[in-house]
Enzyme design. Structure first.
Site, short mmCIF file in Angstrom:
data_model
loop_
_atom_site.label_atom_id
_atom_site.label_comp_id
_atom_site.label_asym_id
_atom_site.label_seq_id
_atom_site.Cartn_x
_atom_site.Cartn_y
_atom_site.Cartn_z
N ASP A 117 0.78 -1.17 0.04
CA ASP A 117 0.15 0.07 -0.08
C ASP A 117 0.93 1.32 0.17
O ASP A 117 1.79 1.28 0.87
CB ASP A 117 -0.99 -0.12 1.30
CG ASP A 117 -1.94 1.06 1.20
OD1 ASP A 117 -2.90 0.85 0.79
OD2 ASP A 117 -1.64 2.26 1.41
N ARG A 118 0.53 2.13 -0.87
CA ARG A 118 1.50 3.48 -1.06
C ARG A 118 0.95 4.28 -0.16
O ARG A 118 2.15 4.99 0.50
CB ARG A 118 1.19 4.01 -2.45
CG ARG A 118 1.95 3.15 -3.79
CD ARG A 118 1.32 1.68 -4.02
NE ARG A 118 0.08 1.83 -4.25
CZ ARG A 118 -0.69 0.88 -4.43
NH1 ARG A 118 -0.37 -0.50 -4.02
NH2 ARG A 118 -2.22 0.52 -4.63
N THR A 119 -0.08 4.53 0.33
CA THR A 119 -0.35 5.44 1.28
C THR A 119 0.11 5.07 2.66
O THR A 119 0.76 6.04 3.28
CB THR A 119 -1.93 5.86 1.30
OG1 THR A 119 -2.25 6.45 0.08
CG2 THR A 119 -2.25 6.48 2.67
N CYS A 122 -1.42 4.92 -11.28
CA CYS A 122 -1.58 4.90 -9.80
C CYS A 122 -0.92 6.29 -9.41
O CYS A 122 0.20 6.30 -9.37
CB CYS A 122 -1.01 3.96 -8.96
SG CYS A 122 -0.89 4.04 -7.27
N ASN A 123 -1.76 7.51 -8.97
CA ASN A 123 -1.30 8.74 -8.43
C ASN A 123 -0.08 8.43 -7.54
O ASN A 123 1.01 9.03 -7.43
CB ASN A 123 -2.37 9.69 -8.22
CG ASN A 123 -3.15 10.14 -9.52
OD1 ASN A 123 -2.96 10.91 -10.25
ND2 ASN A 123 -4.00 9.33 -9.71
N THR A 124 -0.71 7.74 -6.29
CA THR A 124 0.32 7.77 -5.12
C THR A 124 1.62 7.24 -5.48
O THR A 124 2.61 7.55 -4.70
CB THR A 124 -0.64 7.12 -4.06
OG1 THR A 124 -1.79 7.28 -4.06
CG2 THR A 124 0.10 7.27 -2.69
N ALA A 125 1.75 6.34 -6.47
CA ALA A 125 2.97 5.63 -6.68
C ALA A 125 3.81 6.61 -7.24
O ALA A 125 5.11 6.24 -7.21
CB ALA A 125 2.71 4.31 -7.62
N THR A 153 -5.53 10.28 -2.53
CA THR A 153 -5.37 9.51 -1.26
C THR A 153 -4.59 10.50 -0.19
O THR A 153 -3.98 11.35 -0.82
CB THR A 153 -4.26 8.34 -1.54
OG1 THR A 153 -3.09 8.64 -2.01
CG2 THR A 153 -4.95 7.19 -2.60
N LYS A 203 -11.85 -0.14 -3.98
CA LYS A 203 -10.73 -1.25 -4.06
C LYS A 203 -11.60 -2.72 -3.64
O LYS A 203 -11.29 -3.98 -3.81
CB LYS A 203 -9.42 -1.24 -3.07
CG LYS A 203 -8.48 -0.06 -3.94
CD LYS A 203 -7.25 0.20 -2.89
CE LYS A 203 -6.48 1.31 -3.36
NZ LYS A 203 -5.86 1.18 -4.56
N CYS A 260 -6.90 10.06 -8.17
CA CYS A 260 -6.65 8.67 -7.55
C CYS A 260 -7.34 7.88 -8.51
O CYS A 260 -8.54 8.22 -8.80
CB CYS A 260 -7.05 8.52 -6.06
SG CYS A 260 -7.06 6.57 -5.64
#
Lengths: 232, 232
Positions: B45-47, B80-83, B122, B161, B191
């Site tokens: 999980d990136r967040t 994936c924005n957070t990545a 996120t 998800k 996101c």
């Protein structure tokens, strides 16, 4: 990791992936099946090749399989019914198991006693006898459209590939109803473009349609997560 | 061949692929862009990692990038924005260009003079400042939900998800409307799970939403088929 030999066509591959995800019981990213997908849209037309009217797609299919092996796939699925004409040739060249879409469909059908199964497929799939041969091994007889009907089905499949869904839906609905009226207890959508066009069709036709893409997706979930109950 | 570092989450990757296909002008399979897609759902999980509450996803991101390289990708996109917190670290380790999703978004926005851009993302993307930093370089100021609103957005993303779309849609619609009411001229769905939940939202909210997934898809089509007019 599931390897998907796809791009035949590209939207059908996306539809297949969505069905794999939907049939996987998961409540977060990390519970989903890992996939590597080659959308090799440049693979020559499979029907044209079977009819002797176009180049052999086997070299491109083999090259794509090599890419999936290089990326780490451990099990292969091809969301293109017509490409299964080369299933044995591809399987002979790899140690990875390649699931067969017609076997996945047969696993979803009821008891075979006297059952006639309608098949909506590309003219290549029909000419190669892919479903006729594979379903006969399991005790089913296949019902097919007449020549005019088959031409219409093929035209509709090409309309889906060109993004002209509404026109395709009207044709495919008519041909599916004709097969049911001729005595088919179930009608297999045996080209991965067809469920894209018939996604919104209602009962009573809906109830007799069998989605080959979904059958293959369920077989993949079972193969990649043995022992896991499938999501509805 | 476009390489897609995906699986974050799996359905968002499918949504991205569909948008690449839809924005590619093509009338048959062979005119579509070739893609290799790794749906590496097991990337941590990136967040959680950005907030210091979970393992570092960079090794898994790098391993997935290696798989895409091995399969023959020539250009990389991460839906994936957070990545993108790890964009620079990944780019430093590969000769392949990795498109940046926030740059693709900025290319879709109007003139920056005094424009305030709402960002639904996120908690990891917000904490890492991915959009704040990247859009500031292009002259935009970001508007974000307050703490309670951000917690709700994160909860909605996790609902997507888990396949619980209806609950997610209600939350995200409310938070998008709040950002617009607070003066944002556009609200970025930053996101990749969010456009999946807000796909059916209507005007006037629809008109001010900017889909980061679609922006990245358009940038990929432009990068892979330079000189080609995009499909509408």
């Amino acid at each position: 990791m599931l390897g998907v030999l796809g791009g035949m066509g590209p939207m059908a591959t996306v539809d297949f992936m969505e069905k794999v995800i939907r049939h996987t019981p998961a409540s977060c990213d990390q519970e989903h099946i890992r996939m590597v997908v080659c959308s090799a849209a440049d693979i020559p037309d499979r029907t044209a090749a079977i009819l002797g009217e176009g180049p052999d797609p086997l070299p491109a299919l083999r090259a794509t399989l090599r890419r999936l092996e290089a990326a780490g796939a451990t099990c292969i699925a091809m969301p293109c019914n017509t490409a299964h004409h080369w299933h044995a040739a591809l399987q002979a060249g790899t140690p990875l198991p390649i699931l067969h879409i017609a076997d996945a469909v047969a696993d979803r059908l009821g008891p075979p006693e006297g059952a006639r199964i309608g098949v909506l497929a590309t003219t290549g799939t029909v000419a190669a006898g892919i479903y006729q041969d594979r379903l006969a091994l399991r005790g089913y007889a296949c019902g097919l459209p007449d020549t005019g009907g088959q031409d219409a089905v093929m035209r509709a499949i090409r309309l889906v590939k060109a993004g002209r869904l509404a026109e395709a839906t009207a044709i495919l609905r008519r041909e599916a109803e004709a097969l049911a009226a001729a005595g088919a207890g179930a009608v297999v959508m045996a080209c991965t473009e067809i469920p894209v066009a018939l996604a919104a069709v209602e009962d009573p036709l809906r109830a007799c349609l069998v989605d080959a893409t979904e059958a293959l997706a369920r077989a993949c979930v079972a193969a990649c997560r043995p022992g896991t109950a499938l999501a509805a």
